[in-house]
Design an enzyme around this catalytic site. Structure first.
Site, PDB file in Angstrom:
ATOM      1  N   LYS A  92       3.493   9.774   4.473  1.00  9.15           N
ATOM      2  CA  LYS A  92       4.218   8.549   4.821  1.00  9.15           C
ATOM      3  C   LYS A  92       3.231   7.408   4.777  1.00  9.15           C
ATOM      4  O   LYS A  92       2.143   7.483   5.350  1.00  9.15           O
ATOM      5  CB  LYS A  92       4.806   8.677   6.237  1.00  9.15           C
ATOM      6  CG  LYS A  92       5.623   7.464   6.652  1.00  9.15           C
ATOM      7  CD  LYS A  92       7.038   7.547   6.141  1.00  9.15           C
ATOM      8  CE  LYS A  92       7.777   6.212   6.176  1.00  9.15           C
ATOM      9  NZ  LYS A  92       7.517   5.354   4.969  1.00  9.15           N
ATOM     10  N   GLN A 113      -4.001   5.736   7.498  1.00  7.18           N
ATOM     11  CA  GLN A 113      -2.600   6.080   7.769  1.00  7.18           C
ATOM     12  C   GLN A 113      -2.474   7.453   8.434  1.00  7.18           C
ATOM     13  O   GLN A 113      -1.587   7.659   9.263  1.00  7.18           O
ATOM     14  CB  GLN A 113      -1.821   6.047   6.452  1.00  7.18           C
ATOM     15  CG  GLN A 113      -0.322   5.879   6.608  1.00  7.18           C
ATOM     16  CD  GLN A 113       0.111   4.434   6.799  1.00  7.18           C
ATOM     17  OE1 GLN A 113      -0.334   3.554   6.077  1.00  7.18           O
ATOM     18  NE2 GLN A 113       0.974   4.201   7.767  1.00  7.18           N
ATOM     19  N   LYS A 116      -3.183   6.811  12.151  1.00  6.13           N
ATOM     20  CA  LYS A 116      -2.159   5.911  12.686  1.00  6.13           C
ATOM     21  C   LYS A 116      -0.857   6.684  12.891  1.00  6.13           C
ATOM     22  O   LYS A 116      -0.232   6.631  13.956  1.00  6.13           O
ATOM     23  CB  LYS A 116      -1.937   4.766  11.692  1.00  6.13           C
ATOM     24  CG  LYS A 116      -0.935   3.735  12.139  1.00  6.13           C
ATOM     25  CD  LYS A 116      -0.458   2.837  10.994  1.00  6.13           C
ATOM     26  CE  LYS A 116      -1.599   2.174  10.264  1.00  6.13           C
ATOM     27  NZ  LYS A 116      -1.118   1.114   9.323  1.00  6.13           N
ATOM     28  N   LYS A 128      -0.589   6.792   0.864  1.00  5.75           N
ATOM     29  CA  LYS A 128      -0.502   5.365   0.510  1.00  5.75           C
ATOM     30  C   LYS A 128      -0.442   5.255  -1.009  1.00  5.75           C
ATOM     31  O   LYS A 128      -0.928   6.132  -1.719  1.00  5.75           O
ATOM     32  CB  LYS A 128      -1.754   4.632   1.017  1.00  5.75           C
ATOM     33  CG  LYS A 128      -1.578   3.144   1.142  1.00  5.75           C
ATOM     34  CD  LYS A 128      -0.944   2.791   2.485  1.00  5.75           C
ATOM     35  CE  LYS A 128      -0.591   1.328   2.602  1.00  5.75           C
ATOM     36  NZ  LYS A 128      -0.231   0.983   3.992  1.00  5.75           N
ATOM     37  N   GLY A 167       6.918  -0.404   2.316  1.00  9.55           N
ATOM     38  CA  GLY A 167       6.251  -1.617   1.844  1.00  9.55           C
ATOM     39  C   GLY A 167       4.840  -1.773   2.380  1.00  9.55           C
ATOM     40  O   GLY A 167       4.409  -1.068   3.276  1.00  9.55           O
ATOM     41  N   ASP A 168       4.128  -2.696   1.803  1.00  9.09           N
ATOM     42  CA  ASP A 168       2.813  -3.166   2.280  1.00  9.09           C
ATOM     43  C   ASP A 168       2.631  -4.523   1.597  1.00  9.09           C
ATOM     44  O   ASP A 168       3.635  -5.153   1.207  1.00  9.09           O
ATOM     45  CB  ASP A 168       1.697  -2.168   1.927  1.00  9.09           C
ATOM     46  CG  ASP A 168       0.397  -2.426   2.686  1.00  9.09           C
ATOM     47  OD1 ASP A 168       0.273  -2.000   3.840  1.00  9.09           O
ATOM     48  OD2 ASP A 168      -0.509  -3.095   2.126  1.00  9.09           O
ATOM     49  N   THR A 212       6.277  -4.318  12.509  1.00  9.11           N
ATOM     50  CA  THR A 212       4.806  -4.324  12.557  1.00  9.11           C
ATOM     51  C   THR A 212       4.317  -5.497  13.402  1.00  9.11           C
ATOM     52  O   THR A 212       3.469  -5.343  14.285  1.00  9.11           O
ATOM     53  CB  THR A 212       4.218  -4.387  11.143  1.00  9.11           C
ATOM     54  OG1 THR A 212       4.850  -3.389  10.341  1.00  9.11           O
ATOM     55  CG2 THR A 212       2.726  -4.148  11.166  1.00  9.11           C
ATOM     56  N   ASN A 243       4.953 -10.704   5.857  1.00  9.27           N
ATOM     57  CA  ASN A 243       5.860  -9.978   6.744  1.00  9.27           C
ATOM     58  C   ASN A 243       5.272  -9.764   8.137  1.00  9.27           C
ATOM     59  O   ASN A 243       5.922 -10.050   9.148  1.00  9.27           O
ATOM     60  CB  ASN A 243       6.225  -8.627   6.094  1.00  9.27           C
ATOM     61  CG  ASN A 243       7.014  -7.750   7.039  1.00  9.27           C
ATOM     62  OD1 ASN A 243       6.467  -6.877   7.698  1.00  9.27           O
ATOM     63  ND2 ASN A 243       8.310  -8.004   7.153  1.00  9.27           N
ATOM     64  N   SER A 379       9.569   2.986  10.686  1.00  6.42           N
ATOM     65  CA  SER A 379       9.952   3.707   9.465  1.00  6.42           C
ATOM     66  C   SER A 379      10.401   5.125   9.805  1.00  6.42           C
ATOM     67  O   SER A 379      11.374   5.636   9.249  1.00  6.42           O
ATOM     68  CB  SER A 379       8.764   3.787   8.488  1.00  6.42           C
ATOM     69  OG  SER A 379       8.634   2.600   7.746  1.00  6.42           O
TER      70      SER A 379
HETATM   71  P1  NDP Z   1       2.675  -9.598   2.705  1.00  8.85           P
HETATM   72  O1  NDP Z   1       2.514  -9.398   1.266  1.00  8.85           O
HETATM   73  O2  NDP Z   1       4.023  -9.838   3.264  1.00  8.85           O
HETATM   74  O3  NDP Z   1       1.732 -10.763   3.228  1.00  8.85           O
HETATM   75  C1  NDP Z   1       0.364 -10.714   3.033  1.00  8.85           C
HETATM   76  C2  NDP Z   1      -0.260 -11.975   3.592  1.00  8.85           C
HETATM   77  O4  NDP Z   1      -1.674 -11.823   3.601  1.00  8.85           O
HETATM   78  C3  NDP Z   1       0.028 -13.200   2.728  1.00  8.85           C
HETATM   79  O5  NDP Z   1       0.028 -14.340   3.546  1.00  8.85           O
HETATM   80  C4  NDP Z   1      -1.155 -13.195   1.777  1.00  8.85           C
HETATM   81  O6  NDP Z   1      -1.445 -14.468   1.226  1.00  8.85           O
HETATM   82  C5  NDP Z   1      -2.273 -12.740   2.679  1.00  8.85           C
HETATM   83  N1  NDP Z   1      -3.269 -12.032   1.851  1.00  8.85           N
HETATM   84  C6  NDP Z   1      -3.070 -10.892   1.139  1.00  8.85           C
HETATM   85  N2  NDP Z   1      -4.161 -10.542   0.457  1.00  8.85           N
HETATM   86  C7  NDP Z   1      -5.066 -11.473   0.753  1.00  8.85           C
HETATM   87  C8  NDP Z   1      -6.404 -11.644   0.364  1.00  8.85           C
HETATM   88  N3  NDP Z   1      -7.024 -10.779  -0.481  1.00  8.85           N
HETATM   89  N4  NDP Z   1      -7.064 -12.718   0.875  1.00  8.85           N
HETATM   90  C9  NDP Z   1      -6.441 -13.562   1.732  1.00  8.85           C
HETATM   91  N5  NDP Z   1      -5.164 -13.444   2.138  1.00  8.85           N
HETATM   92  C10 NDP Z   1      -4.494 -12.412   1.653  1.00  8.85           C
HETATM   93  O7  NDP Z   1       2.027  -8.281   3.375  1.00  8.85           O
HETATM   94  P2  NDP Z   1       2.204  -7.706   4.844  1.00  8.85           P
HETATM   95  O8  NDP Z   1       2.434  -8.804   5.810  1.00  8.85           O
HETATM   96  O9  NDP Z   1       3.172  -6.591   4.782  1.00  8.85           O
HETATM   97  O10 NDP Z   1       0.773  -7.047   5.097  1.00  8.85           O
HETATM   98  C11 NDP Z   1      -0.290  -7.724   5.749  1.00  8.85           C
HETATM   99  C12 NDP Z   1      -1.270  -6.728   6.303  1.00  8.85           C
HETATM  100  O11 NDP Z   1      -0.612  -5.868   7.250  1.00  8.85           O
HETATM  101  C13 NDP Z   1      -1.900  -5.777   5.283  1.00  8.85           C
HETATM  102  O12 NDP Z   1      -3.220  -5.479   5.694  1.00  8.85           O
HETATM  103  C14 NDP Z   1      -1.056  -4.518   5.410  1.00  8.85           C
HETATM  104  O13 NDP Z   1      -1.754  -3.377   4.977  1.00  8.85           O
HETATM  105  C15 NDP Z   1      -0.830  -4.500   6.910  1.00  8.85           C
HETATM  106  N6  NDP Z   1       0.309  -3.724   7.391  1.00  8.85           N
HETATM  107  C16 NDP Z   1       1.567  -3.933   6.917  1.00  8.85           C
HETATM  108  C17 NDP Z   1       2.626  -3.217   7.425  1.00  8.85           C
HETATM  109  C18 NDP Z   1       4.020  -3.474   6.999  1.00  8.85           C
HETATM  110  O14 NDP Z   1       4.924  -2.883   7.603  1.00  8.85           O
HETATM  111  N7  NDP Z   1       4.284  -4.353   6.053  1.00  8.85           N
HETATM  112  C19 NDP Z   1       2.428  -2.163   8.427  1.00  8.85           C
HETATM  113  C20 NDP Z   1       1.075  -2.080   8.928  1.00  8.85           C
HETATM  114  C21 NDP Z   1       0.064  -2.829   8.392  1.00  8.85           C
HETATM  115  P3  NDP Z   1      -1.081 -14.748  -0.332  1.00  8.85           P
HETATM  116  O15 NDP Z   1       0.404 -14.893  -0.349  1.00  8.85           O
HETATM  117  O16 NDP Z   1      -1.821 -15.991  -0.642  1.00  8.85           O
HETATM  118  O17 NDP Z   1      -1.570 -13.560  -1.087  1.00  8.85           O
HETATM  119  O1  2IT Z   2       0.126   0.230   6.782  1.00  9.79           O
HETATM  120  C1  2IT Z   2       1.248   0.633   7.158  1.00  9.79           C
HETATM  121  O2  2IT Z   2       1.386   1.295   8.183  1.00  9.79           O
HETATM  122  C2  2IT Z   2       2.414   0.260   6.346  1.00  9.79           C
HETATM  123  N1  2IT Z   2       2.267  -0.455   5.361  1.00  9.79           N
HETATM  124  C3  2IT Z   2       3.774   0.774   6.704  1.00  9.79           C
HETATM  125  C4  2IT Z   2       3.965   2.180   6.237  1.00  9.79           C
HETATM  126  C5  2IT Z   2       5.358   2.734   6.380  1.00  9.79           C
HETATM  127  O3  2IT Z   2       5.567   3.824   5.835  1.00  9.79           O
HETATM  128  O4  2IT Z   2       6.227   2.121   7.001  1.00  9.79           O
END
Ligand code: NDP
Ligand code: 2IT
Length: 447
Positions: A92, A113, A116, A128, A167-168, A212, A243, A379
C-alpha cells in the site's frame, strides 16, 4: 559483533548494493540508527537478519510508459512500482508523478511506507510507485493518455489483495479517476479496492482528500497536549500548497490557529492577516495556477519569489511539500524565532541536520511516518468500506482518523519512554513500526 557495528555494516551494504540512491540511503539510515536498543532486547531479530531483509524490496518493477502529446509527438517516460514489504497486508502506498522521480526516490518512499503503515495498526504492507512524468502544463487529455499508458502495464501487478496504489505528489483525484478507468477496462472487473483516493461519487471514502493534512494537525494537537499546550491562537506556516498543505491549513484554521504563509516550488506567499484558503483552493485545485497569483488578488500579501518559508516567524511549522526542504540552517532559524512544534506532512522533509537541531532544542517534532500517517490510514478505511460495499459519513470517518492519530501518538510516546528517550517521536515511531513488521516476519519463517 557489537550492535552499533552491526548496524553500521548493514548500512554500508545498503549503500553498496544500491549505488547513487541517496534518498534511499538517507531513509534507511534514519530508521536503522535508532534500532540499537531493540536489537539489544531482541537478539532474535539479528539472528534472523530481519533488518537486512527489510532493506531489500520484495519486488521492483520498472517499465516504459509511451504516450502521445497534443502535438502528436511520441513521449517516453519511466514508470516504477516498488513492492517493498507485504507481511502486514497488501502493498500500500501512493504514486508520485514528478520529473525528479527515479528509483532512489521511490525506494525511499516505499521504505518509509513500511513503517508508517505498520504504525497505523491497519492491515497494509508497504509499497510506492510513480513516474518521471511532469504533469505541469499538460492538458487533461495528455494526463489521461499518460495515465492510461501507465496503467496498461501496472494493472498486471496490482489488485485489492496484492497491491493498492493511491496518490502522492502530482497524483490526485483526476489521475486516480483515469487510472481506475483504465484498470477496469484492462481487467473487466469493477474492483473498487484496487486504488484509494477515488472520488466519493464512485467508491472513494469521504475524508480521504482531507486526511493527510487533517491527520498531521491532529498529531500536532496530541504533541502539544502532552506538553499542556494547544493550537488555538498560534501563528503557523505550512510549506507547499498541494493536497496535504491545503487540508493542514484548513484544520489549523478550524482549530483557531493563524496561518500566515504557504508556498510552491517557485516561491512563498506571506499574508500576515491570515491566509485566504478559499483562494488557495481555487488557484491550486481548480485553476492549477501558481501561488504567485495569490498576491494579485490580495494586495496586502507579499510574494517572495524563491524565498524560504522557514524565515517567517511562527510557533508551528508544517513542512508539507517535499523531501529535504528544511535543512539545518532553516531549522536553526525556526527555533531562534520561537517555533515550538514541527510536524511533517511531507515525507522526509527535514534533513538529518535539521532533525538534530529540533531534538537538541527540545521542541515537539513529529516525523513524517507518524505525523502524515492519516492519509494512508484513511486509505485503509476506504479499502474497508469498499470490501463491505459501505459508505461512511464524513463525521464518522473523521472521528476514526482522529482516533487513529491519537493512538499513533500514544504508541510512539510510550515506546520512546520505554526505550529510554522520552519525548523523542523519531525513536518511538521507528521502534513501534519496526517491531510490528519484525514480529510478522519472524512468524512467517524465512521469506
Ligand atoms: P501535491 O502534488 O498535491 O502538492 C505538492 C506541493 O509541494 C506543491 O505545492 C508543490 O509545488 C510542492 N513541491 C513538490 N515538489 C517540490 C519540489 N521538488 N520543490 C519544492 N516544492 C515542491 O502533493 P501532496 O500534497 O499530495 O504531497 C506533498 C507531500 O506530502 C509529499 O512529500 C508526499 O509524499 C507527502 N504525503 C502525501 C500524502 C497524500 O495523501 N497525498 C500522504 C502522506 C504524505 P509545485 O506545484 O510548484 O510543484
Ligand atoms: O505517503 C503516503 O503515505 C501517501 N502518499 C498515501 C498512500 C496511500 O496509499 O494512501
Amino acid at each position: 559483533m557489537p550492535i552499533e557495528a552491526r548496524i553500521e555494516r548493514i548500512y554500508e551494504q545498503v549503500v553498496r548494493r544500491n549505488p547513487g540512491e541517496v534518498e534511499f540511503h538517507q531513509a534507511v539510515k534514519e530508521v536503522i540508527e535508532t534500532l540499537g536498543p531493540v536489537l539489544a532486547k531482541h537478539p532474535e531479530y539479528a539472528e534472523h537478519k530481519i533488518i537486512e531483509r527489510i532493506c531489500e524490496p520484495e519486488r521492483q518493477i520498472i517499465f516504459r510508459v509511451p504516450w502521445e502529446d497534443d502535438d502528436g509527438e511520441v513521449q517516453i517516460n519511466r514508470g516504477f512500482r516498488v513492492q517493498f514489504n507485504s507481511v502486514l497486508g497488501p502493498y500500500k502506498g501512493g504514486l508520485r508523478f514528478h520529473p525528479s522521480v527515479y528509483l532512489g526516490i521511490i525506494k525511499f518512499l516505499g521504505f518509509e511506507q513500511i513503517f508508517k503503515n505498520a504504525l497505523t495498526g491497519m492491515p497494509i504492507g508497504g509499497g510506492k510507485g510513480g513516474a518521471d512524468f511532469d504533469p505541469k502544463g499538460r492538458s487533461d487529455n495528455e494526463v489521461m493518455r499518460f495515465c492510461q499508458s501507465f496503467m496498461t502495464e501496472l494493472h498486471r501487478h496490482i489488485g485489492e489483495y496484492t497491491d493498492v496504489p493511491a496518490g502522492d505528489i502530482g497524483v490526485g483525484a483526476r489521475e486516480i479517476g483515469y487510472l481506475f478507468g483504465q484498470y477496469k477496462r484492462m481487467t473487466n472487473r469493477y474492483e473498487s479496492g484496487v486504488l484509494t483516493g477515488k472520488s466519493p461519487h464512485w467508491g472513494g471514502a469521504l475524508v480521504r482528500r482531507e486526511a493527510t493534512g487533517y491527520g498531521t494537525v491532529f498529531f500536532v494537537e496530541e504533541m502539544l497536549k502532552a506538553r499542556g499546550q494547544s493550537i488555538e491562537g498560534r501563528t503557523c506556516v505550512v510549506s507547499g500548497s498541494g493536497n496535504v498543505a491545503i487540508y493542514a491549513i484548513e484544520k489549523l484554521q478550524q482549530l483557531g490557529a493563524h496561518v500566515v504563509a504557504c508556498s510552491d516550488s517557485d516561491g512563498v506567499i506571506w499574508h500576515e492577516r491570515g491566509l485566504d484558503l478559499d483562494l488557495v483552493k481555487r488557484l491550486k485545485e481548480v485553476e492549477r495556477r501558481r501561488i504567485a497569483d495569490y498576491a494579485r488578488e490580495h494586495g496586502d500579501a507579499k510574494y517572495l519569489p524563491g524565498g524560504s518559508i522557514w524565515d517567517i516567524r511562527c510557533e508551528i511549522a508544517l513542512p508539507c511539500a517535499t523531501q529535504n526542504e528544511l535543512d539545518e540552517a532553516a531549522a536553526r532559524r525556526l527555533v531562534a524565532n520561537g517555533c515550538v512544534a514541527v510536524a511533517e506532512g511531507a515525507n522526509m522533509p527535514t534533513t538529518p541536520g535539521g532533525v538534530r537541531v529540533f531534538q537538541q532544542a527540545g521542541i515537539a517534532y513529529g516525523p513524517g511516518k507518524a505525523a502524515n500517517a492519516g492519509g494512508v490510514a484513511t486509505s485503509a478505511l476506504e479499502m474497508q468500506q469498499n470490501a463491505s460495499r459501505d459508505a461512511w459519513t464524513f463525521e464518522h470517518t473523521e472521528r476514526r482518523l482522529n482516533e487513529i492519530m491519537s493512538s499513533i501518538h500514544r504508541n510512539c510516546h510510550e515506546a520512546a519512554e520505554v526505550y529510554g528517550s522520552p519525548g523523542n517521536y523519531v525513536i518511538g515511531a521507528n521502534i513501534v513500526g519496526f517491531r510490528r513488521v519484525a514480529e510478522a516476519m519472524l512468524a512467517f519463517g524465512l521469506i
